[in-house]
Design an enzyme around this catalytic site. Structure first.
Site, PDB file in Angstrom:
ATOM      1  N   PRO A 130       0.819  -1.218   0.000  1.00 24.77           N
ATOM      2  CA  PRO A 130       0.000   0.000   0.000  1.00 24.77           C
ATOM      3  C   PRO A 130       0.859   1.278   0.000  1.00 24.77           C
ATOM      4  CG  PRO A 130      -0.939  -1.611   1.492  1.00 24.77           C
ATOM      5  CD  PRO A 130       0.344  -2.201   0.992  1.00 24.77           C
ATOM      6  N   GLN A 339     -11.484   4.308 -32.278  1.00 20.18           N
ATOM      7  CA  GLN A 339     -11.884   5.452 -33.106  1.00 20.18           C
ATOM      8  C   GLN A 339     -12.247   5.000 -34.525  1.00 20.18           C
ATOM      9  OE1 GLN A 339     -12.223   8.307 -31.656  1.00 20.18           O
ATOM     10  NE2 GLN A 339     -12.931   9.399 -33.475  1.00 20.18           N
ATOM     11  N   GLU A 366       4.988  -3.120 -13.639  1.00 18.46           N
ATOM     12  CA  GLU A 366       6.401  -3.348 -13.982  1.00 18.46           C
ATOM     13  C   GLU A 366       7.146  -2.037 -14.201  1.00 18.46           C
ATOM     14  OE1 GLU A 366       6.418  -7.049 -13.249  1.00 18.46           O
ATOM     15  OE2 GLU A 366       8.078  -6.543 -14.567  1.00 18.46           O
ATOM     16  N   GLY A 367       6.780  -1.037 -13.411  1.00 15.61           N
ATOM     17  CA  GLY A 367       7.371   0.297 -13.548  1.00 15.61           C
ATOM     18  C   GLY A 367       6.489   1.137 -14.448  1.00 15.61           C
TER      19      GLY A 367
HETATM   20  C1  LIG Z   1      -3.473  -5.437 -12.679  1.00 13.62           C
HETATM   21  C2  LIG Z   1      -2.233  -5.228 -11.857  1.00 13.62           C
HETATM   22  C3  LIG Z   1      -1.428  -6.321 -11.541  1.00 13.62           C
HETATM   23  C4  LIG Z   1      -0.274  -6.141 -10.766  1.00 13.62           C
HETATM   24  N1  LIG Z   1       0.486  -7.232 -10.445  1.00 13.62           N
HETATM   25  C5  LIG Z   1       1.528  -7.072  -9.569  1.00 13.62           C
HETATM   26  C6  LIG Z   1       2.258  -8.207  -9.092  1.00 13.62           C
HETATM   27  O1  LIG Z   1       2.016  -9.348  -9.497  1.00 13.62           O
HETATM   28  N2  LIG Z   1       3.238  -8.013  -8.166  1.00 13.62           N
HETATM   29  C7  LIG Z   1       3.546  -6.773  -7.685  1.00 13.62           C
HETATM   30  O2  LIG Z   1       4.436  -6.675  -6.849  1.00 13.62           O
HETATM   31  N3  LIG Z   1       2.876  -5.675  -8.127  1.00 13.62           N
HETATM   32  C8  LIG Z   1       1.874  -5.800  -9.051  1.00 13.62           C
HETATM   33  N4  LIG Z   1       1.181  -4.696  -9.477  1.00 13.62           N
HETATM   34  C9  LIG Z   1       1.508  -3.386  -8.924  1.00 13.62           C
HETATM   35  C10 LIG Z   1       2.198  -2.454  -9.895  1.00 13.62           C
HETATM   36  O3  LIG Z   1       3.496  -2.896 -10.162  1.00 13.62           O
HETATM   37  C11 LIG Z   1       2.156  -1.052  -9.248  1.00 13.62           C
HETATM   38  O4  LIG Z   1       0.809  -0.620  -9.342  1.00 13.62           O
HETATM   39  C12 LIG Z   1       3.073  -0.059  -9.931  1.00 13.62           C
HETATM   40  O5  LIG Z   1       4.409  -0.373  -9.654  1.00 13.62           O
HETATM   41  C13 LIG Z   1       2.817   1.382  -9.488  1.00 13.62           C
HETATM   42  O6  LIG Z   1       2.792   1.490  -8.109  1.00 13.62           O
HETATM   43  P1  LIG Z   1       1.545   2.246  -7.388  1.00 13.62           P
HETATM   44  O7  LIG Z   1       0.303   1.661  -7.929  1.00 13.62           O
HETATM   45  O8  LIG Z   1       1.773   2.188  -5.932  1.00 13.62           O
HETATM   46  O9  LIG Z   1       1.627   3.741  -7.907  1.00 13.62           O
HETATM   47  P2  LIG Z   1       2.527   4.907  -7.278  1.00 13.62           P
HETATM   48  O10 LIG Z   1       3.929   4.451  -7.141  1.00 13.62           O
HETATM   49  O11 LIG Z   1       1.839   5.449  -6.075  1.00 13.62           O
HETATM   50  O12 LIG Z   1       2.450   5.984  -8.434  1.00 13.62           O
HETATM   51  C14 LIG Z   1       1.330   6.857  -8.617  1.00 13.62           C
HETATM   52  C15 LIG Z   1       1.673   7.820  -9.750  1.00 13.62           C
HETATM   53  O13 LIG Z   1       2.817   8.611  -9.384  1.00 13.62           O
HETATM   54  C16 LIG Z   1       3.836   8.475 -10.384  1.00 13.62           C
HETATM   55  N5  LIG Z   1       5.150   8.510  -9.747  1.00 13.62           N
HETATM   56  C17 LIG Z   1       5.575   7.829  -8.660  1.00 13.62           C
HETATM   57  N6  LIG Z   1       6.849   8.127  -8.382  1.00 13.62           N
HETATM   58  C18 LIG Z   1       7.258   9.006  -9.323  1.00 13.62           C
HETATM   59  C19 LIG Z   1       8.483   9.699  -9.590  1.00 13.62           C
HETATM   60  N7  LIG Z   1       9.551   9.512  -8.832  1.00 13.62           N
HETATM   61  N8  LIG Z   1       8.527  10.547 -10.651  1.00 13.62           N
HETATM   62  C20 LIG Z   1       7.425  10.723 -11.440  1.00 13.62           C
HETATM   63  N9  LIG Z   1       6.248  10.110 -11.238  1.00 13.62           N
HETATM   64  C21 LIG Z   1       6.167   9.261 -10.203  1.00 13.62           C
HETATM   65  C22 LIG Z   1       3.556   7.132 -11.033  1.00 13.62           C
HETATM   66  O14 LIG Z   1       4.117   7.058 -12.356  1.00 13.62           O
HETATM   67  C23 LIG Z   1       2.040   7.101 -11.055  1.00 13.62           C
HETATM   68  O15 LIG Z   1       1.568   7.831 -12.155  1.00 13.62           O
HETATM   69  C24 LIG Z   1       0.067  -4.849 -10.307  1.00 13.62           C
HETATM   70  C25 LIG Z   1      -0.730  -3.751 -10.647  1.00 13.62           C
HETATM   71  C26 LIG Z   1      -1.864  -3.930 -11.414  1.00 13.62           C
HETATM   72  C27 LIG Z   1      -2.705  -2.735 -11.769  1.00 13.62           C
END
Ligand SMILES: Cc1cc2nc3c(=O)[nH]c(=O)nc-3n(C[C@H](O)[C@H](O)[C@H](O)COP(=O)(O)OP(=O)(O)OC[C@H]3O[C@@H](n4cnc5c(N)ncnc54)[C@H](O)[C@@H]3O)c2cc1C
Length: 384
Positions: A130, A339, A366-367
């Site tokens: 989280p 579209q 994956e980033g």
């Molecule tokens: C369908 C799905 C499956 C997934 N499966 C896995 C899994 O199997 N294992 C796992 O570990 N994770 C998994 N994930 C998690 C996924 O890797 C994360 O959602 C992702 O890394 C982004 O993290 P966050 O959601 O906490 O967003 P945040 O890190 O909170 O980012 C929110 C926004 O802020 C931006 N941001 C953050 N830091 C910066 C910065 N330094 N500079 C500029 N912009 C920034 C981001 O680009 C984004 O737009 C999954 C996610 C989804 C949606």
């Protein structure tokens, strides 16, 4: 030397994956997207022909293919079939990668063997929390040593195959004051009562995959389940995992984009407006030209990053460029496909609407695309 031709083996695997995608995935993709469920019979059939284990070492019962480029070729086809179903299969692969990169021989034997039996099994890679998504080093799930065991506590979020996997590879910190170095990977085998599934997510796209919270409460595992044993640089194996999976994810995005492009091209030839096929309108034709060009460019970046990895070359920046380009291409191309189909494209009976929803996650997992730009710009700008 530059060579754009695939080998006989790659062409054969491409054909096998394509036929599987066309015959097994496409016909049920919309149904399972609506249900938001994993099509287990299809996952089992993929396993029966070795599609999910082809890239595991032969000595543990896998297909023994080590080439990331070959893996990319297969992933493109599977995602062309259905990115949701492919996610479950590839999600399993994400659990293998840290074991291959960080695991000792004994750990590889014990963990990888679990996936090569008769029954299809899924794996999970648990990194995101989280309060730690993009900022992985901020993760707070803890691993405390207690005699011959490690005790894991914490919550993982958005985990593909979370709670239902045969093996969860969980990243946790052994000592937060050590930063990255304190973060280690741990194998948690199915049946461990200290690991349970939390909230199951209701997603926008890739709905034929399972995504859930994973809760670890005094989860006790044998000391030997820490990947890499006493090697303190093992965290870099986790980073290597993410680096090596980026071309695979990029290839998946190329597969969705290609599916949408082919569909839109076909539709534009058949759909008439103002007395001629819409493909004859320059606005549509140029849109198709841009879609095709971007798909080819994204694939070339993806293959180059995979090729560099296969040749043992540093490819952090190239992997990010491939992932960024492919994800943005998938989003743009699927949006353009909707579209081109007009109102028809907006309807749920048509796959382009699904592909557009599926594409979005490639800019997030994956980033995120922002994080990929961060990696690329940091390497380009260097120290100031
Ligand atoms: C369908 C799905 C499956 C997934 N499966 C896995 C899994 O199997 N294992 C796992 O570990 N994770 C998994 N994930 C998690 C996924 O890797 C994360 O959602 C992702 O890394 C982004 O993290 P966050 O959601 O906490 O967003 P945040 O890190 O909170 O980012 C929110 C926004 O802020 C931006 N941001 C953050 N830091 C910066 C910065 N330094 N500079 C500029 N912009 C920034 C981001 O680009 C984004 O737009 C999954 C996610 C989804 C949606």
């Amino acid at each position: 030397m530059v060579d754009f031709e695939l080998t006989e083996e790659q062409l054969l695997l491409q054909k096998t994956a394509h036929e599987f995608a066309e015959k097994e995935m496409r016909p049920i993709a919309l149904e399972y997207d609506k249900k938001g469920a994993i099509p287990w019979p299809v996952v089992q059939r993929a396993h029966d022909i070795g599609l999910d284990t082809a890239f595991l070492p032969e000595k543990y019962g896998g297909g023994g293919i080590t080439s990331t480029l070959t893996h990319c070729v297969v992933n493109e086809e599977l995602n062309w079939g259905c990115a949701g179903i492919a996610t479950g299969l590839i999600g399993a692969g994400l659990a293998y990668l840290p074991i291959i990169h960080m695991g000792t021989d004994a750990q590889q034997e014990r963990f990888l063997r679990r996936f090569t039996g008769k029954e299809a099994k899924l794996g999970a890679l648990c990194l995101t929390e989280p309060d730690a998504g993009s900022d992985v080093k901020n993760l707070s799930t803890s691993a405390k040593r207690d005699g011959d065991e490690w005790v894991l506590n914490g919550t993982k979020r958005f985990i593909t195959n979370g709670g239902i996997a045969e093996l969860h590879v969980v990243f946790a910190t052994t000592d937060r004051s050590l930063g990255y170095v304190g973060i280690r990977g741990f194998g948690v085998e199915k049946g461990n009562t200290g690991l349970r599934q939390g909230k199951v997510e209701d997603k926008m796209g890739v709905r034929a995959s399972h995504t859930a919270e994973v809760i670890l409460e005094d989860c006790r595992i044998p000391a030997e389940n820490m990947l890499g044993g006493d090697d303190r640089t093992a965290f870099y194996g986790a980073m290597k995992t993410l680096e090596s999976s980026r071309p695979l994810v990029a290839a998946g995005a190329v597969g969705i984009a290609r599916a949408a492009y082919e569909y839109a091209l076909d539709y534009s030839r058949k759909r008439h407006a103002f007395g001629s096929p819409i493909a004859k309108k320059q606005a549509i034709a140029f849109m198709l030209a841009d879609m095709k060009t971007r798909i080819e460019a994204a694939r070339l970046l993806t293959w180059r990053a995979a090729w560099m990895l296969d040749h043992g070359m540093p490819m952090n920046k190239e992997a990010s460029m491939a992932k960024l380009m492919a994800a943005d291409t998938a989003m743009d191309v699927t949006t353009d496909a909707v579209q081109i189909l007009g109102g028809t494209g907006y309807m749920r009976d048509e796959p382009v609407e699904k592909w557009m929803r599926d594409a979005k996650v490639f800019q997030i997992w994956e980033g995120t695309s922002q994080i990929q730009r961060l990696v690329i710009s940091r390497e380009e700008i260097g120290e100031l």
